[in-house]
Scaffold this motif. Structure first.
Motif, PDB file in Angstrom:
ATOM      1  N   THR A 120       1.844  -2.499 -11.895  1.00 32.53           N
ATOM      2  CA  THR A 120       2.140  -3.975 -12.632  1.00 32.53           C
ATOM      3  C   THR A 120       2.959  -4.620 -11.712  1.00 32.53           C
ATOM      4  OG1 THR A 120       1.695  -3.000 -14.854  1.00 32.53           O
ATOM      5  CG2 THR A 120       2.827  -5.101 -14.578  1.00 32.53           C
ATOM      6  N   ASP A 121       4.146  -4.290 -11.241  1.00 31.05           N
ATOM      7  CA  ASP A 121       4.947  -5.132 -10.329  1.00 31.05           C
ATOM      8  C   ASP A 121       4.321  -5.283  -8.876  1.00 31.05           C
ATOM      9  OD1 ASP A 121       6.789  -5.359 -12.160  1.00 31.05           O
ATOM     10  OD2 ASP A 121       8.127  -3.709 -11.494  1.00 31.05           O
ATOM     11  N   LEU A 122       3.654  -4.236  -8.458  1.00 28.12           N
ATOM     12  CA  LEU A 122       2.949  -4.257  -7.134  1.00 28.12           C
ATOM     13  C   LEU A 122       1.599  -5.278  -7.448  1.00 28.12           C
ATOM     14  CD1 LEU A 122       2.553  -0.628  -6.165  1.00 28.12           C
ATOM     15  CD2 LEU A 122       4.006  -2.268  -4.960  1.00 28.12           C
ATOM     16  N   GLY A 123       1.001  -5.302  -8.382  1.00 31.16           N
ATOM     17  CA  GLY A 123      -0.005  -6.286  -8.503  1.00 31.16           C
ATOM     18  C   GLY A 123       0.331  -7.782  -8.783  1.00 31.16           C
ATOM     19  N   THR A 124       1.778  -7.925  -9.132  1.00 33.03           N
ATOM     20  CA  THR A 124       2.114  -9.299  -9.010  1.00 33.03           C
ATOM     21  C   THR A 124       3.086  -9.703  -8.010  1.00 33.03           C
ATOM     22  OG1 THR A 124       4.118  -8.289 -10.588  1.00 33.03           O
ATOM     23  CG2 THR A 124       2.174  -9.115 -11.635  1.00 33.03           C
ATOM     24  N   GLY A 125       3.109  -9.057  -6.928  1.00 28.66           N
ATOM     25  CA  GLY A 125       3.781  -9.515  -5.931  1.00 28.66           C
ATOM     26  C   GLY A 125       5.073  -8.898  -5.417  1.00 28.66           C
ATOM     27  N   VAL A 126       5.380  -7.732  -6.298  1.00 25.12           N
ATOM     28  CA  VAL A 126       6.675  -7.300  -5.633  1.00 25.12           C
ATOM     29  C   VAL A 126       6.380  -6.150  -4.591  1.00 25.12           C
ATOM     30  CG1 VAL A 126       8.709  -6.129  -6.613  1.00 25.12           C
ATOM     31  CG2 VAL A 126       7.426  -7.785  -8.355  1.00 25.12           C
ATOM     32  N   ARG A 127       7.311  -6.122  -3.815  1.00 26.43           N
ATOM     33  CA  ARG A 127       6.993  -4.986  -2.752  1.00 26.43           C
ATOM     34  C   ARG A 127       8.454  -4.031  -2.679  1.00 26.43           C
ATOM     35  NH1 ARG A 127       3.439  -7.017   1.240  1.00 26.43           N
ATOM     36  NH2 ARG A 127       2.522  -9.009   0.916  1.00 26.43           N
ATOM     37  N   GLY A 128       8.052  -2.928  -2.102  1.00 21.87           N
ATOM     38  CA  GLY A 128       8.853  -2.114  -1.698  1.00 21.87           C
ATOM     39  C   GLY A 128       9.649  -1.288  -2.674  1.00 21.87           C
ATOM     40  N   TRP A 129      10.895  -1.051  -2.612  1.00 23.66           N
ATOM     41  CA  TRP A 129      11.672  -0.194  -3.422  1.00 23.66           C
ATOM     42  C   TRP A 129      12.039  -1.238  -4.881  1.00 23.66           C
ATOM     43  CZ3 TRP A 129      12.817   4.793  -4.010  1.00 23.66           C
ATOM     44  CH2 TRP A 129      14.054   4.987  -4.803  1.00 23.66           C
ATOM     45  N   PRO A 182       0.865  -1.147   0.119  1.00 20.30           N
ATOM     46  CA  PRO A 182       0.071  -0.036  -0.232  1.00 20.30           C
ATOM     47  C   PRO A 182       0.891   1.365   0.161  1.00 20.30           C
ATOM     48  CG  PRO A 182      -0.722  -1.392   1.413  1.00 20.30           C
ATOM     49  CD  PRO A 182       0.544  -1.927   1.088  1.00 20.30           C
ATOM     50  N   VAL A 183       2.026   1.257   0.686  1.00 15.44           N
ATOM     51  CA  VAL A 183       2.783   2.271   0.658  1.00 15.44           C
ATOM     52  C   VAL A 183       3.371   2.688  -0.870  1.00 15.44           C
ATOM     53  CG1 VAL A 183       4.963   3.255   1.576  1.00 15.44           C
ATOM     54  CG2 VAL A 183       3.498   1.956   2.983  1.00 15.44           C
ATOM     55  N   GLY A 184       3.841   1.602  -1.544  1.00 17.83           N
ATOM     56  CA  GLY A 184       4.286   1.806  -2.815  1.00 17.83           C
ATOM     57  C   GLY A 184       3.068   2.407  -3.622  1.00 17.83           C
ATOM     58  N   VAL A 185       1.681   2.085  -3.576  1.00 19.30           N
ATOM     59  CA  VAL A 185       0.575   2.494  -4.247  1.00 19.30           C
ATOM     60  C   VAL A 185       0.640   4.072  -3.883  1.00 19.30           C
ATOM     61  CG1 VAL A 185      -2.000   2.548  -4.263  1.00 19.30           C
ATOM     62  CG2 VAL A 185      -0.422   0.493  -4.279  1.00 19.30           C
ATOM     63  N   ALA A 186       0.565   4.439  -2.628  1.00 15.10           N
ATOM     64  CA  ALA A 186       0.512   5.800  -2.227  1.00 15.10           C
ATOM     65  C   ALA A 186       1.789   6.730  -2.833  1.00 15.10           C
ATOM     66  CB  ALA A 186       0.438   5.852  -0.642  1.00 15.10           C
TER      67      ALA A 186
END
Length: 388
Positions: free
Chosen positions: A348-357, A273-277
Motif C-alpha cells: 500500500t505504501d509503495l502504491g502511494t509513492g513511498v520508496r525505500g526503507w 521495484p526493489v521493495g516489491v521484490a
C-alpha cells in the motif's frame, strides 16, 4: 549443495506436473485480481462543487472565496455563488452542488470587535467526502480569522487607540498563524485498486502452498520416499533444506508472476521495484515457515490438509486480503499478527509513492518477527514429539 538442489528440483518438477498447481498459484490470482480491479476501480477524479453564500460582503468573506479558488485547490474545487441560504440549500438538496458555505453578515466587522454568527456548512449525506473538504477549509479559515480578531483585541487592550481598529484589522488580515499543520514528506499518489488486490490475491493463493507442501511430505512418507532418501548418504538437514528451497522458489515465482502481470496488463504501479521484490521474498519465507509448522503439528495427510486450511483462511481474513484492513483500529491491530497483513501495508505504501526503507522497513521486520515466532514454535513441537 548439489544434493539440496537435486531435492528441490525433484519437488518442483512434481508440482509443475500437477495442473492444479499452475491454476492455483499462477492463473487464478491473476484472473481474480483483474476482476476485482475492474469491479472496484473508479477512474473518475475527485471533484467538489461548493456553493458560497456571501451575506457579509466584506474582505474577510471574500478571503474565504479566494481560498476556495486558490491554485492549491484548482481542479478539485468548483465555487458557485448563491444569493441567499435558501437557494444554496435547494442546490445542495438537488445535488447541483455537493456542499455550501454560508458566511454570515458582520463576519468582517467582527475582526475589529464584536460577535458574528458562525459560518455554516450545508451538506448532504450523499456527498460526505466533499462536505468534509468544505468543512475542513472553512474551519481552517475561521481559525485564521479568530487569530486576527484576537490580535486586534490584544493590541487595543495594550493601549492602541480604539479608533484605529479598522486599520489594525486590515493589518491583521495579512497575518498568518505562526504554527500550522502541513502534510510534508507524505505520499500523495492515489492507490490504484490493482496495486492492492494484485499482490493481495497473489498472497492468498500462494498461501495454499502450505497445504500442498505438507500434503506432499506425508504422501512421500507413506510411499517410503523419505526413508529411501534418508538411507542414502544424504543428511536429514539437506533433505529439509531442499524441500524448503522448492517451496520458497515456487511461492516466490507465483508472487512474481502476479505482480508482473498486474503491472504489465492492468497498470499496477509501485514506487520501488526493489521493495516489491523484498516483500515478495519475505512472504515466500513465511510460507516456508508455515509449511514446516503444519508438518510438525500434523500426523497424517488429512490432518495436514485441515490444519493448513485453517491457518490459510485465518491469515487471509485477519490480514485484509479481501478488504482494506483500515476500517477500524481493531482490524489494523489484527493485521500486525499476520505476515500477509504486514506485506499488504508495504504494498500500500509503495502504491502511494513511498520508496525505500520507509515503505518496506516495518513490514519486513514484522514478517521477520512472525517467521521467527513460527520457527520457534515448530522447533518446540518437534522437540516435544521426540521426547514423547
Amino acid at each position: 549443495m548439489r544434493v539440496v538442489l537435486a531435492i528441490a528440483a525433484k519437488d518442483l518438477r512434481q508440482r509443475l506436473r500437477d495442473r492444479s498447481a499452475w491454476v492455483i498459484v499462477f492463473l487464478a490470482p491473476v484472473l481474480i485480481s483483474g476482476l476485482m480491479a475492474m469491479a472496484f476501480s473508479n477512474n473518475s477524479e475527485f471533484r467538489a462543487n461548493i456553493g458560497v453564500v456571501d451575506l457579509d460582503r466584506g474582505p474577510a468573506a471574500a478571503g474565504l472565496t479566494q481560498v476556495l479558488d486558490s491554485p492549491e485547490l484548482e481542479g478539485t474545487v468548483d465555487v458557485r455563488p448563491y444569493g441567499d441560504e435558501a437557494a444554496a440549500r435547494r442546490a445542495v438538496d438537488a445535488g447541483d452542488v455537493h456542499a455550501a458555505i454560508v458566511v454570515p453578515k458582520g463576519f468582517t466587522a467582527a475582526l475589529g470587535g464584536g460577535t458574528a454568527s458562525p459560518v455554516a456548512v450545508l451538506d448532504s449525506v450523499d456527498f460526505g467526502l466533499q462536505a468534509q473538504l468544505a468543512r475542513a477549509v472553512t474551519e481552517s479559515y475561521v481559525a485564521q480569522v479568530n487569530a486576527d480578531r484576537l490580535s486586534v483585541a490584544t493590541a487595543v487592550a495594550a493601549g492602541a487607540p480604539r479608533e484605529d481598529r479598522a486599520e489594525l484589522a486590515a493589518e491583521a488580515a495579512l497575518l498568518r498563524l505562526p504554527e500550522q499543520v502541513r502534510a510534508q514528506g507524505l505520499p500523495d499518489d492515489p492507490l490504484k485498486v490493482i496495486s492492492y488486490f494484485g499482490p493481495s490475491m497473489g498472497m492468498f493463493f500462494v498461501l495454499f502452498t502450505v497445504g500442498f507442501g505438507a500434503r506432499g511430505y506425508f504422501i512421500e512418507q507413506q510411499q517410503g520416499t523419505l526413508d529411501r532418501i534418508a538411507a542414502a548418504p544424504v543428511g536429514r538437514g539437506a533433505l529439509l533444506i531442499g524441500k524448503s528451497l522448492s517451496t520458497f522458489v515456487y511461492s516466490l515465482a507465483g508472487l512474481a508472476t502476479v505482480t508482473l502481470v498486474s503491472w504489465l496488463a492492468f497498470g499496477a504501479r509501485w514506487a520501488d521495484p526493489v521493495g516489491v521484490a523484498a516483500l515478495s521474498t519475505g512472504m515466500a519465507v513465511a510460507v516456508v515457515c508455515l509449511t514446516a509448522l503444519v508438518i510438525a503439528l500434523a500426523r497424517t495427510e488429512r490432518q495436514a490438509e485441515g490444519l493448513a486450511s485453517v491457518v490459510v483462511f485465518a491469515l487471509v481474513l485477519l490480514g485484509g486480503n479481501f478488504v482494506f484492513a483500515s476500517g477500524t483500529s481493531l482490524m489494523r491491530r489484527l493485521t500486525l499478527f499476520t505476515p500477509n497483513g504486514w506485506a499488504l501495508r508495504g504494498f500500500t505504501d509503495l502504491g502511494t509513492g513511498v520508496r525505500g526503507w520507509a515503505a518496506v522497513g516495518a513490514p519486513l521486520l514484522g514478517i521477520a518477527a512472525f517467521c521467527a515466532a513460527v520457527a520457534a514454535v515448530t522447533a518446540l513441537v518437534l522437540r516435544l514429539r521426540r521426547t514423547t
